[in-house]
Design an enzyme around this catalytic site. Structure first.
Site, PDB file in Angstrom:
ATOM      1  N   CYS A 135       6.114  39.993  28.876  1.00 52.12           N
ATOM      2  CA  CYS A 135       5.230  41.141  28.675  1.00 52.12           C
ATOM      3  C   CYS A 135       6.040  42.439  28.775  1.00 52.12           C
ATOM      4  O   CYS A 135       6.753  42.659  29.763  1.00 52.12           O
ATOM      5  CB  CYS A 135       4.127  41.137  29.736  1.00 52.12           C
ATOM      6  SG  CYS A 135       3.132  42.657  29.767  1.00 52.12           S
TER       7      CYS A 135
ATOM      8  N   CYS B 109       1.075  38.614  26.191  1.00 54.32           N
ATOM      9  CA  CYS B 109       0.235  37.976  27.205  1.00 54.32           C
ATOM     10  C   CYS B 109      -0.835  37.099  26.568  1.00 54.32           C
ATOM     11  O   CYS B 109      -1.128  36.010  27.057  1.00 54.32           O
ATOM     12  CB  CYS B 109      -0.416  39.046  28.092  1.00 54.32           C
ATOM     13  SG  CYS B 109       0.715  39.843  29.255  1.00 54.32           S
TER      14      CYS B 109
ATOM     15  N   CYS C 104      -1.745  42.512  26.237  1.00 55.89           N
ATOM     16  CA  CYS C 104      -0.884  42.773  25.083  1.00 55.89           C
ATOM     17  C   CYS C 104      -0.721  41.506  24.240  1.00 55.89           C
ATOM     18  O   CYS C 104      -1.162  40.414  24.613  1.00 55.89           O
ATOM     19  CB  CYS C 104       0.477  43.286  25.541  1.00 55.89           C
ATOM     20  SG  CYS C 104       1.497  42.035  26.385  1.00 55.89           S
TER      21      CYS C 104
ATOM     22  N   HIS D 220      21.881  44.570  44.301  1.00 58.13           N
ATOM     23  CA  HIS D 220      22.122  45.659  43.347  1.00 58.13           C
ATOM     24  C   HIS D 220      21.414  46.938  43.791  1.00 58.13           C
ATOM     25  O   HIS D 220      21.980  48.037  43.702  1.00 58.13           O
ATOM     26  CB  HIS D 220      21.621  45.255  41.956  1.00 58.13           C
ATOM     27  CG  HIS D 220      22.456  44.225  41.273  1.00 58.13           C
ATOM     28  ND1 HIS D 220      23.782  44.425  40.956  1.00 58.13           N
ATOM     29  CD2 HIS D 220      22.157  42.976  40.844  1.00 58.13           C
ATOM     30  CE1 HIS D 220      24.269  43.345  40.354  1.00 58.13           C
ATOM     31  NE2 HIS D 220      23.292  42.445  40.281  1.00 58.13           N
TER      32      HIS D 220
ATOM     33  N   ASP E  57      32.079  26.484  39.298  1.00 60.01           N
ATOM     34  CA  ASP E  57      32.096  27.792  39.948  1.00 60.01           C
ATOM     35  C   ASP E  57      33.502  28.040  40.478  1.00 60.01           C
ATOM     36  O   ASP E  57      34.306  27.101  40.597  1.00 60.01           O
ATOM     37  CB  ASP E  57      31.070  27.854  41.097  1.00 60.01           C
ATOM     38  CG  ASP E  57      30.659  29.282  41.439  1.00 60.01           C
ATOM     39  OD1 ASP E  57      29.564  29.702  41.006  1.00 60.01           O
ATOM     40  OD2 ASP E  57      31.424  29.976  42.131  1.00 60.01           O
TER      41      ASP E  57
ATOM     42  N   LEU F 183      20.620  32.255  31.570  1.00 58.69           N
ATOM     43  CA  LEU F 183      19.960  33.031  32.625  1.00 58.69           C
ATOM     44  C   LEU F 183      20.875  34.128  33.158  1.00 58.69           C
ATOM     45  O   LEU F 183      20.421  35.219  33.492  1.00 58.69           O
ATOM     46  CB  LEU F 183      19.542  32.113  33.772  1.00 58.69           C
ATOM     47  CG  LEU F 183      18.911  32.838  34.963  1.00 58.69           C
ATOM     48  CD1 LEU F 183      17.435  33.078  34.715  1.00 58.69           C
ATOM     49  CD2 LEU F 183      19.097  32.067  36.261  1.00 58.69           C
TER      50      LEU F 183
ATOM     51  N   HIS G 297      11.086  40.782  46.464  1.00 56.82           N
ATOM     52  CA  HIS G 297      10.138  40.214  45.503  1.00 56.82           C
ATOM     53  C   HIS G 297       9.932  38.704  45.651  1.00 56.82           C
ATOM     54  O   HIS G 297       9.232  38.108  44.846  1.00 56.82           O
ATOM     55  CB  HIS G 297      10.590  40.525  44.069  1.00 56.82           C
ATOM     56  CG  HIS G 297      11.976  40.052  43.745  1.00 56.82           C
ATOM     57  ND1 HIS G 297      13.097  40.788  44.027  1.00 56.82           N
ATOM     58  CD2 HIS G 297      12.429  38.909  43.159  1.00 56.82           C
ATOM     59  CE1 HIS G 297      14.170  40.145  43.638  1.00 56.82           C
ATOM     60  NE2 HIS G 297      13.794  38.981  43.114  1.00 56.82           N
TER      61      HIS G 297
ATOM     62  N   THR H 190      19.263  40.780  42.977  1.00 58.63           N
ATOM     63  CA  THR H 190      18.654  42.053  42.582  1.00 58.63           C
ATOM     64  C   THR H 190      18.569  43.004  43.767  1.00 58.63           C
ATOM     65  O   THR H 190      18.809  44.211  43.633  1.00 58.63           O
ATOM     66  CB  THR H 190      17.248  41.802  42.006  1.00 58.63           C
ATOM     67  OG1 THR H 190      17.354  40.989  40.841  1.00 58.63           O
ATOM     68  CG2 THR H 190      16.555  43.109  41.648  1.00 58.63           C
TER      69      THR H 190
END
Length: 337
Positions: free
Chosen positions: A103, A95, A92, A39, A191, A256, A59, A36
């Site tokens: 979520c 959750c 919500c 990207h 792979d 995934l 992150h 990520t």
């Protein structure tokens, strides 16, 4: 930082984060670099549509708590921690029914708000995960991608199963080790990259193969039935079709990998008439996956450290991006302090 809507990152001095009453401040020791982040660095179509500079990237991290908000009782200064990087509303329907990993109001650190490629990060105390004393900062800093692999693998029936892992990026390689630790009888890793296949073998794959070799190996090892479980970690259209082809009738495909554009499927022959189950994986189940991770690490049956191949200081961010794009890296981490 991603300081402007263009390719590249910059290294800057920014104000220290200020914690709210329900937050903690963490001094970051290690931070994992993710696809990520690549990207966002490249500023591709996904990143330019999703992200709004300026913000601090990153992150995946581990570190030490240096300040706690006035209402925080579950975390104290000095704790060694990592954190769930998806910040959800907690109120919500999803959750409140045990599905906070999907979520619709999720904010992701390093994407939607300031992240961890910095000396300090502020996080809600509810997202903190304490690290055992035996867990290094290196391993603590990669709990996020490991969690994705645990979620992908352990929502299927792995003990005794034949498993095909298509795509051996870091998360796919983690998944190989998890399947072995969970008692899979035979794990095939596929792979196009020989270096990544080597890492998958180190993590316990029984067979490492290029995609063109997989069909024959699956038929040979399963008496022609197909594997019980496929973990599709690549998002490559040909791998997705191969996953649907090589899973046995009534088997399960865990998805995934994210395709870069829509793909066409023959739902009748590839899914419906085979009676298979397809499970889409988003992040980590909060907090089932985190408990599973901790228990597997404590057991000593799962060791992710062979997957970590490169370490850089924050100043080496361009080198980190380059080595990931080269395909020669497993997991890359920043050593921040």
């Amino acid at each position: 930082m991603k300081d402007r809507a263009a390719p590249g990152f910059s290294l800057r001095e920014v104000p220290e984060p200020r914690v709210r009453d329900d937050e903690v401040l963490i001094r970051v020791r290690r931070a994992g670099v993710c696809g990520t982040d690549v990207h966002i660095h490249q500023w591709d179509a996904w990143a330019s549509a999703r992200c709004k500079p300026p913000f601090v990237v990153g992150h995946e991290f581990a570190g030490d708590v240096v300040e706690v908000g006035a209402l925080v009782e579950t975390v104290k200064v000095g704790d060694r921690v990592t954190a769930e990087g998806h910040i959800v509303d907690g109120m919500c329907l999803l959750c409140r029914t045990g599905n906070s990993h999907v979520c619709p109001h999720t904010k992701i650190i390093g994407v939607d708000r300031d992240g961890c490629f910095a000396e300090l990060i502020a996080m809600p105390a509810s997202n903190i995960w304490h690290l055992d004393a035996s867990i290094s900062y290196d391993v603590g800093g990669i709990h996020d991608p490991m969690g994705n692999a645990f979620h992908t693998a352990l929502t299927a029936e792995i003990p005794g199963a034949t498993v095909l892992v298509t795509g051996c990026g870091p998360i796919g390689i983690f998944a190989v080790g998890i399947c072995r630790a969970a008692g899979a009888s035979h794990v095939i890793a596929s792979d196009v990259n020989d270096r990544r296949l080597e890492l998958a073998q180190q993590m316990g794959a029984h067979e490492i193969l290029h995609p063109g070799q997989v069909a024959e190996a699956v038929r040979r090892s399963t008496a022609g039935y197909g594997v019980d479980v496929v973990l599709e970690m690549s998002g490559v259209p040909s791998a997705i079709h191969q996953a649907l082809d090589l899973v046995r009738v009534g088997g399960r495909v865990q998805m995934l990998g994210i395709p870069s554009k829509p793909i066409e499927l023959d739902l009748a022959s590839e899914v419906i008439f085979k009676g298979i189950t397809i499970y889409g994986v988003v992040g980590r189940r909060m907090y089932d996956t985190w408990h599973q991770m901790t228990r597997f690490l404590r057991s000593g049956e799962f060791d992710p450290t062979p997957v970590i191949t490169h370490r850089f200081p924050l100043e080496g961010f361009e080198d980190a991006m380059h080595v990931i794009r080269s395909g020669e890296a497993g997991k890359v981490i920043f050593e921040i302090t």
